[in-house]
Design a protein around this motif. Structure first.
Motif, PDB file in Angstrom:
ATOM      1  N   PHE A 152      -2.034  -1.975  -4.368  1.00  0.00           N
ATOM      2  CA  PHE A 152      -2.184  -0.796  -5.213  1.00  0.00           C
ATOM      3  C   PHE A 152      -3.611  -0.595  -5.719  1.00  0.00           C
ATOM      4  CE2 PHE A 152       2.411  -1.888  -6.022  1.00  0.00           C
ATOM      5  CZ  PHE A 152       2.911  -0.855  -5.247  1.00  0.00           C
ATOM      6  N   ASP A 153      -4.401  -1.658  -5.795  1.00  0.00           N
ATOM      7  CA  ASP A 153      -5.782  -1.515  -6.260  1.00  0.00           C
ATOM      8  C   ASP A 153      -6.802  -1.796  -5.155  1.00  0.00           C
ATOM      9  OD1 ASP A 153      -5.266  -4.209  -6.095  1.00  0.00           O
ATOM     10  OD2 ASP A 153      -5.772  -4.657  -8.181  1.00  0.00           O
ATOM     11  N   ASN A 154      -6.332  -1.927  -3.923  1.00  0.00           N
ATOM     12  CA  ASN A 154      -7.199  -2.087  -2.750  1.00  0.00           C
ATOM     13  C   ASN A 154      -8.184  -3.249  -2.871  1.00  0.00           C
ATOM     14  OD1 ASN A 154      -6.109  -0.014  -1.161  1.00  0.00           O
ATOM     15  ND2 ASN A 154      -7.375   1.553  -2.148  1.00  0.00           N
ATOM     16  N   ASP A 155      -7.736  -4.323  -3.521  1.00  0.00           N
ATOM     17  CA  ASP A 155      -8.605  -5.493  -3.668  1.00  0.00           C
ATOM     18  C   ASP A 155      -8.393  -6.530  -2.575  1.00  0.00           C
ATOM     19  OD1 ASP A 155      -6.166  -6.553  -4.365  1.00  0.00           O
ATOM     20  OD2 ASP A 155      -6.834  -7.403  -6.282  1.00  0.00           O
ATOM     21  N   GLY A 156      -7.523  -6.224  -1.620  1.00  0.00           N
ATOM     22  CA  GLY A 156      -7.283  -7.136  -0.507  1.00  0.00           C
ATOM     23  C   GLY A 156      -6.070  -8.010  -0.664  1.00  0.00           C
ATOM     24  N   LEU A 157      -5.290  -7.788  -1.732  1.00  0.00           N
ATOM     25  CA  LEU A 157      -4.078  -8.570  -1.977  1.00  0.00           C
ATOM     26  C   LEU A 157      -2.903  -7.642  -2.216  1.00  0.00           C
ATOM     27  CD1 LEU A 157      -5.603 -11.241  -4.367  1.00  0.00           C
ATOM     28  CD2 LEU A 157      -4.748 -11.675  -2.057  1.00  0.00           C
ATOM     29  N   LYS A 158      -1.782  -7.944  -1.593  1.00  0.00           N
ATOM     30  CA  LYS A 158      -0.599  -7.102  -1.732  1.00  0.00           C
ATOM     31  C   LYS A 158       0.072  -7.347  -3.085  1.00  0.00           C
ATOM     32  CE  LYS A 158       0.394  -7.319   3.244  1.00  0.00           C
ATOM     33  NZ  LYS A 158      -0.519  -8.426   3.598  1.00  0.00           N
ATOM     34  N   ASP A 159       0.281  -6.261  -3.822  1.00  0.00           N
ATOM     35  CA  ASP A 159       0.955  -6.306  -5.111  1.00  0.00           C
ATOM     36  C   ASP A 159       2.432  -5.979  -4.926  1.00  0.00           C
ATOM     37  OD1 ASP A 159      -1.664  -6.585  -6.507  1.00  0.00           O
ATOM     38  OD2 ASP A 159      -1.960  -4.562  -5.722  1.00  0.00           O
ATOM     39  N   LEU A 160       3.211  -6.156  -6.003  1.00  0.00           N
ATOM     40  CA  LEU A 160       4.659  -5.994  -5.934  1.00  0.00           C
ATOM     41  C   LEU A 160       5.132  -4.938  -6.930  1.00  0.00           C
ATOM     42  CD1 LEU A 160       5.556  -9.810  -6.106  1.00  0.00           C
ATOM     43  CD2 LEU A 160       4.903  -8.488  -4.086  1.00  0.00           C
ATOM     44  N   SER A 161       6.155  -4.197  -6.556  1.00  0.00           N
ATOM     45  CA  SER A 161       6.778  -3.246  -7.482  1.00  0.00           C
ATOM     46  C   SER A 161       8.290  -3.336  -7.363  1.00  0.00           C
ATOM     47  CB  SER A 161       6.309  -1.811  -7.217  1.00  0.00           C
ATOM     48  OG  SER A 161       6.709  -1.391  -5.929  1.00  0.00           O
ATOM     49  N   VAL A 162       8.977  -3.003  -8.456  1.00  0.00           N
ATOM     50  CA  VAL A 162      10.433  -3.114  -8.492  1.00  0.00           C
ATOM     51  C   VAL A 162      11.050  -1.921  -9.216  1.00  0.00           C
ATOM     52  CG1 VAL A 162      12.401  -4.543  -9.154  1.00  0.00           C
ATOM     53  CG2 VAL A 162      10.234  -5.628  -8.630  1.00  0.00           C
ATOM     54  N   ALA A 163      12.080  -1.352  -8.602  1.00  0.00           N
ATOM     55  CA  ALA A 163      12.927  -0.367  -9.272  1.00  0.00           C
ATOM     56  C   ALA A 163      14.052  -1.137  -9.952  1.00  0.00           C
ATOM     57  CB  ALA A 163      13.495   0.627  -8.262  1.00  0.00           C
ATOM     58  N   ARG A 164      14.092  -1.042 -11.280  1.00  0.00           N
ATOM     59  CA  ARG A 164      15.041  -1.838 -12.052  1.00  0.00           C
ATOM     60  C   ARG A 164      16.148  -0.979 -12.662  1.00  0.00           C
ATOM     61  NH1 ARG A 164      11.233  -4.287 -16.361  1.00  0.00           N
ATOM     62  NH2 ARG A 164      13.255  -4.874 -17.257  1.00  0.00           N
ATOM     63  N   GLY A 165      17.285  -1.601 -12.934  1.00  0.00           N
ATOM     64  CA  GLY A 165      18.405  -0.921 -13.569  1.00  0.00           C
ATOM     65  C   GLY A 165      19.608  -1.836 -13.557  1.00  0.00           C
TER      66      GLY A 165
ATOM     67  N   ARG B 180      17.385   2.802  -8.655  1.00  0.00           N
ATOM     68  CA  ARG B 180      17.935   2.132  -7.480  1.00  0.00           C
ATOM     69  C   ARG B 180      16.902   2.112  -6.351  1.00  0.00           C
ATOM     70  NH1 ARG B 180      20.762   0.640 -10.911  1.00  0.00           N
ATOM     71  NH2 ARG B 180      23.045   0.599 -10.996  1.00  0.00           N
ATOM     72  N   GLY B 181      16.370   3.262  -5.973  1.00  0.00           N
ATOM     73  CA  GLY B 181      15.452   3.341  -4.848  1.00  0.00           C
ATOM     74  C   GLY B 181      13.998   3.277  -5.267  1.00  0.00           C
ATOM     75  N   CYS B 182      13.174   2.704  -4.377  1.00  0.00           N
ATOM     76  CA  CYS B 182      11.727   2.678  -4.585  1.00  0.00           C
ATOM     77  C   CYS B 182      11.069   2.457  -3.228  1.00  0.00           C
ATOM     78  CB  CYS B 182      11.328   1.575  -5.555  1.00  0.00           C
ATOM     79  SG  CYS B 182       9.546   1.428  -5.831  1.00  0.00           S
ATOM     80  N   VAL B 183      10.058   3.262  -2.923  1.00  0.00           N
ATOM     81  CA  VAL B 183       9.357   3.102  -1.656  1.00  0.00           C
ATOM     82  C   VAL B 183       7.880   3.427  -1.863  1.00  0.00           C
ATOM     83  CG1 VAL B 183       9.692   5.467  -0.793  1.00  0.00           C
ATOM     84  CG2 VAL B 183       9.548   3.571   0.829  1.00  0.00           C
ATOM     85  N   VAL B 184       7.027   2.782  -1.066  1.00  0.00           N
ATOM     86  CA  VAL B 184       5.576   2.913  -1.179  1.00  0.00           C
ATOM     87  C   VAL B 184       5.014   3.668   0.016  1.00  0.00           C
ATOM     88  CG1 VAL B 184       3.440   1.587  -0.974  1.00  0.00           C
ATOM     89  CG2 VAL B 184       5.144   0.886  -2.607  1.00  0.00           C
ATOM     90  N   GLY B 185       4.043   4.545  -0.256  1.00  0.00           N
ATOM     91  CA  GLY B 185       3.340   5.225   0.824  1.00  0.00           C
ATOM     92  C   GLY B 185       2.197   6.061   0.293  1.00  0.00           C
ATOM     93  N   ASP B 186       1.241   6.344   1.151  1.00  0.00           N
ATOM     94  CA  ASP B 186       0.086   7.169   0.794  1.00  0.00           C
ATOM     95  C   ASP B 186       0.452   8.637   1.016  1.00  0.00           C
ATOM     96  OD1 ASP B 186      -2.360   8.313   0.353  1.00  0.00           O
ATOM     97  OD2 ASP B 186      -3.448   7.127   1.834  1.00  0.00           O
ATOM     98  N   LEU B 187       1.029   9.246  -0.005  1.00  0.00           N
ATOM     99  CA  LEU B 187       1.545  10.609   0.126  1.00  0.00           C
ATOM    100  C   LEU B 187       0.445  11.644   0.290  1.00  0.00           C
ATOM    101  CD1 LEU B 187       4.321  10.577  -2.631  1.00  0.00           C
ATOM    102  CD2 LEU B 187       4.633  10.355  -0.168  1.00  0.00           C
ATOM    103  N   PHE B 188      -0.759  11.351  -0.198  1.00  0.00           N
ATOM    104  CA  PHE B 188      -1.805  12.361  -0.237  1.00  0.00           C
ATOM    105  C   PHE B 188      -3.025  11.973   0.592  1.00  0.00           C
ATOM    106  CE2 PHE B 188       0.581  12.142  -4.253  1.00  0.00           C
ATOM    107  CZ  PHE B 188       1.289  13.328  -4.120  1.00  0.00           C
ATOM    108  N   ASN B 189      -2.885  10.934   1.414  1.00  0.00           N
ATOM    109  CA  ASN B 189      -3.940  10.492   2.325  1.00  0.00           C
ATOM    110  C   ASN B 189      -5.267  10.239   1.618  1.00  0.00           C
ATOM    111  OD1 ASN B 189      -2.226  10.522   4.534  1.00  0.00           O
ATOM    112  ND2 ASN B 189      -2.789  12.598   5.162  1.00  0.00           N
ATOM    113  N   THR B 190      -5.165   9.641   0.439  1.00  0.00           N
ATOM    114  CA  THR B 190      -6.351   9.314  -0.341  1.00  0.00           C
ATOM    115  C   THR B 190      -6.725   7.843  -0.241  1.00  0.00           C
ATOM    116  OG1 THR B 190      -5.006   8.859  -2.308  1.00  0.00           O
ATOM    117  CG2 THR B 190      -5.813  11.122  -2.017  1.00  0.00           C
ATOM    118  N   GLY B 191      -5.886   7.062   0.434  1.00  0.00           N
ATOM    119  CA  GLY B 191      -6.123   5.634   0.491  1.00  0.00           C
ATOM    120  C   GLY B 191      -5.525   4.875  -0.668  1.00  0.00           C
TER     121      GLY B 191
END
Length: 541
Positions: A358-371, A418-429
């Motif tokens: 998420f911060d492009n520092d070279g390490l994969k971060d984690l996210s969670v949809a909680r409920g 319940r759902g959560c997904v990651v992607g570059d929606l606006f092609n900004t990197g």
């Protein structure tokens, strides 16, 4: 080499742009007094460039009326939103033909016919559906011809929770793997009482398990159920999230399934012919306390940049979110406590999980949809049905910190996600988030992290391999000799399909010194000195 990011990178931040995005979708799970189990489990979301314009569109999966299990009103339709390339989206469901007809769960995006246009599979409580992309903005339901609509167990259609595309035999055609949950009949759930003696959703132990399904792509628009002959159907489980990767480096993709209150499953691919279930043997069946957890979302990706894919899953309160580090030689080590995740997640209930830098520092971060699974506070003291979203920043060396509260007010909104997904929606990197929540609006969370870090992204096209390049292994090396690894897959978290373009944050570097690709066909391809901050289109040599 294990990448250590430059310190001082600015805080990860997200901004809620749902209201101005034009995305108006509510997950309608049709809650009833009878507490039908599917009501608490729907929430699939997928990212798909269905019109091949280079911009990600969004597909949402929806429930249906109960007890009919039919989409008898537009409020239950699955929905497709086209990306207008200006920060907004348009609902194109009616034209697309993707509204659906039953009580649906998850989505899997993949080009099963290798025509260069992504298709959609929907996993469902009722009939599953395969939609072929017609290349004109519409889809055709080809389920019956394909033979993938009705996986059965004891003469009944199985409740399919999630699915994913994988070329398990490396023949250049995408096969389909489906995780099935449990035997269930509408209005037939046991009567289970919560702490306040009101009726509640039942524990999974009250339901009979099923087996997963593997369909082999015949290359003519049809599929053959090979679950029995490959050994997949030998294992009964309560399948939820699915992850694909080659954990032992033998060139064949293996399959991980997060199971709900049963030991997890890891199907080791033996030469593209059969599978052996090895979760207990390699150390990923149980949590570090030796217990089977309420496995929900699954991620099967390299989190510490050592070239070995790790496994991370979500679960419910008092179980933590187990993290299994791949230590080589086909073995895993439970790293939940040492990573910091145990203390952060002990009081959390997680569903779909996502991974991205998420911060492009070279390490994969984690996210969670909680409920919470349950919908009344009496079942868990001091907890409610809704919970906020969570972000765990990767510090390197398999250590994470909870930065949720510093990542913007958008993440503080508590809902039954319940759902959560990651992607570059606006092609900004920058990698954005799309979330769903029961009886609530979907949310579009734009990544507005501000720093000077660079990125690089790849759009792969297979020739001998499957057209989307699913299963391709990528290694990126920067000028300092540090490397990162990724396998192309669309399967993500729980019931989700992610951005199919492998994304790498490269920190201060303005270019990538070396890109190495091992295609599913076995072809190895090397490219040098690729400029950063760009989407590179690469065809299999």
């Amino acid at each position: 080499m294990d990448w250590t990011p430059a310190r001082g990178s600015s805080t990860i931040r997200f901004e809620d742009i749902t209201s101005q995005s034009g995305v108006h979708f509510i997950t309608n799970n049709c809650p009833t007094p009878n507490k039908n189990q599917p009501e608490t489990m729907v929430g699939g979301v997928g990212l798909i460039d269905y019109d091949n314009d280079g911009w990600l569109d969004i597909f949402f999966v929806n429930g249906a009326a109960l007890p009919s299990l039919k989409k008898d009103s537009p409020k239950y339709y699955n929905r497709l939103f086209r990306n207008n390339r200006d920060g907004t989206f348009t609902d194109v469901t009616e034209k697309s033909g993707l509204a659906g007809d039953g009580y649906d769960m998850g989505v899997a995006v993949g080009d099963f016919d290798n025509d260069g246009w992504p298709d959609i599979f929907v996993a469902s409580v009722t009939k599953n559906h395969l939609y072929r992309n017609n290349r004109d903005g519409t889809f055709t339901d080809v389920t019956d011809k394909a033979g993938v609509g009705m996986p059965t167990y004891k003469g009944e259609k199985m409740w399919s929770a999630a699915a994913g595309w994988v070329d398990y035999d490396n023949d250049g055609k995408l096969d389909l793997f489906v995780s099935n949950y449990c035997r269930w009949h509408v209005d037939g759930d046991p009567v289970c009482l919560g702490g306040g003696r009101e009726r509640s959703y039942c524990h999974p132990k009250f339901y009979e398990p099923l087996h997963c399904t593997l369909y082999h792509n015949n290359g003519d628009g049809t599929f053959t159920d090979v679950s029995e002959e490959t050994g997949i159907s030998k294992v009964l489980c309560k399948g939820m999230g699915i992850g694909f990767n080659d954990y032992d480096g033998d060139g064949f993709v293996d399959i991980f399934v997060a199971n709900d209150n049963m030991p997890n499953s890891l199907f080791h691919n033996i030469g593209g012919k059969t599978f052996e279930e090895v979760a207990l043997d390699v150390g990923v069946a149980f949590s570090e306390t030796g217990q089977a957890v309420s496995g929900m979302g699954a991620q099967f990706r390299d989190l510490d940049n050592d070239g070995l894919p790790d496994i991370w899953i979500t679960a419910t309160e008092l179980e933590t979110f187990p993290l299994f580090r791949n230590i080589g030689k086909g073995m895993f080590d439970d790293f939940t406590g040492r990573s910091g995740l145990a203390q952060y997640t002990m009081e959390m209930s997680g569903w779909s999980n996502a991974v991205g830098d998420f911060d492009n520092d070279g390490l994969k971060d984690l996210s969670v949809a909680r409920g919470n699974v349950l919908d009344n506070i009496a079942d868990f003291s001091n907890r409610t049905f809704g919970e906020p979203l969570s972000i765990f920043r990767n510090l390197g060396h398999m250590k994470f910190e909870n930065v949720s509260k510093q990542s913007g007010t958008a993440l503080q909104v508590a809902l039954p996600y319940r759902g959560c997904v990651v992607g570059d929606l606006f092609n900004t990197g920058h990698l954005d988030l799309v979330t769903t929540a029961l009886s609530n609006k979907a949310r579009i969370l734009r990544n507005v992290t501000s720093n000077s870090n660079n990125w690089i992204k790849f759009q792969l096209t297979g020739t001998k391999s499957n057209r989307m390049g699913i299963g391709a292994q990528l290694k990126v090396t920067t000028e300092d000799g540090s490397s990162q690894y990724e396998m192309l897959s669309t399967s993500s978290g729980y019931q989700a399909s992610r951005d199919p373009r492998p994304h790498f944050g490269v920190g201060p570097f303005k270019s990538v010194k070396l890109l190495e690709i091992r295609w599913p066909s076995g072809v190895r391809q090397t490219l040098k000195d690729l400029p950063a901050n760009k989407i590179h289109h690469i065809e299999e040599s």
